[in-house]
Design a protein around this motif. Structure first.
Motif, mmCIF file in Angstrom:
data_model
loop_
_atom_site.group_PDB
_atom_site.id
_atom_site.type_symbol
_atom_site.label_atom_id
_atom_site.label_comp_id
_atom_site.label_asym_id
_atom_site.label_seq_id
_atom_site.Cartn_x
_atom_site.Cartn_y
_atom_site.Cartn_z
ATOM 1 N N THR A 11 52.836 39.420 58.296
ATOM 2 C CA THR A 11 51.486 39.057 58.740
ATOM 3 C C THR A 11 50.438 39.720 57.849
ATOM 4 N N ARG A 15 47.653 37.989 55.299
ATOM 5 C CA ARG A 15 46.219 38.317 55.394
ATOM 6 C C ARG A 15 45.685 38.792 54.054
ATOM 7 N N HIS A 18 45.225 35.811 51.755
ATOM 8 C CA HIS A 18 44.067 35.006 52.141
ATOM 9 C C HIS A 18 42.757 35.725 51.833
ATOM 10 N N GLN A 19 42.739 37.046 51.976
ATOM 11 C CA GLN A 19 41.536 37.794 51.619
ATOM 12 C C GLN A 19 41.278 37.700 50.123
#
Length: 116
Positions: A11, A15, A18-19
């Protein structure tokens, strides 16, 4: 030897990707310039850790609890030095090559002093 690898934080990895992807505009980069995360952040391959493995040879000052002394010389053999990454207590997510090279230079300096 048996190697068992389980992804521990997929997870957070998603993240992070995507950041990074969301920052491309501010960096004046086109989204297509970012390779898919599996090209450089893939961690689900079962043999991934084998290319930077450590903890196979313990080092320390006590011959009963270690194979190498702090200068990476085998306790029981006067002419055997180990300068690869096998004596590292752990290896982080970065490539340990530069640290291994620095240690090899350190051990080489020790050998020059010892033989000189």
């Amino acid at each position: 030897m048996h190697l068992a690898y389980t992804p521990s934080n997929p997870t957070a990895a998603k993240r992070l990707y995507h950041q990074l992807h969301s920052m491309l505009g501010a960096l004046r980069m086109h989204p297509g310039h970012l390779a898919h995360r599996f090209a450089y952040m893939k961690t689900d391959h079962p043999g991934r850790r084998l290319r930077a493995s450590g903890r196979t040879v313990r080092f320390g000052s006590d011959p009963a609890a270690s194979v190498l002394n702090p200068d990476c010389r085998a306790h029981e053999l006067d002419n055997l030095y180990v300068v690869d990454t096998s004596f590292y207590p752990s290896i982080s997510a970065v490539n340990p090559a530069l640290t291994a090279m620095a240690n090899a230079i350190r051990v080489g300096d020790h050998l020059l002093e010892r033989l000189g």
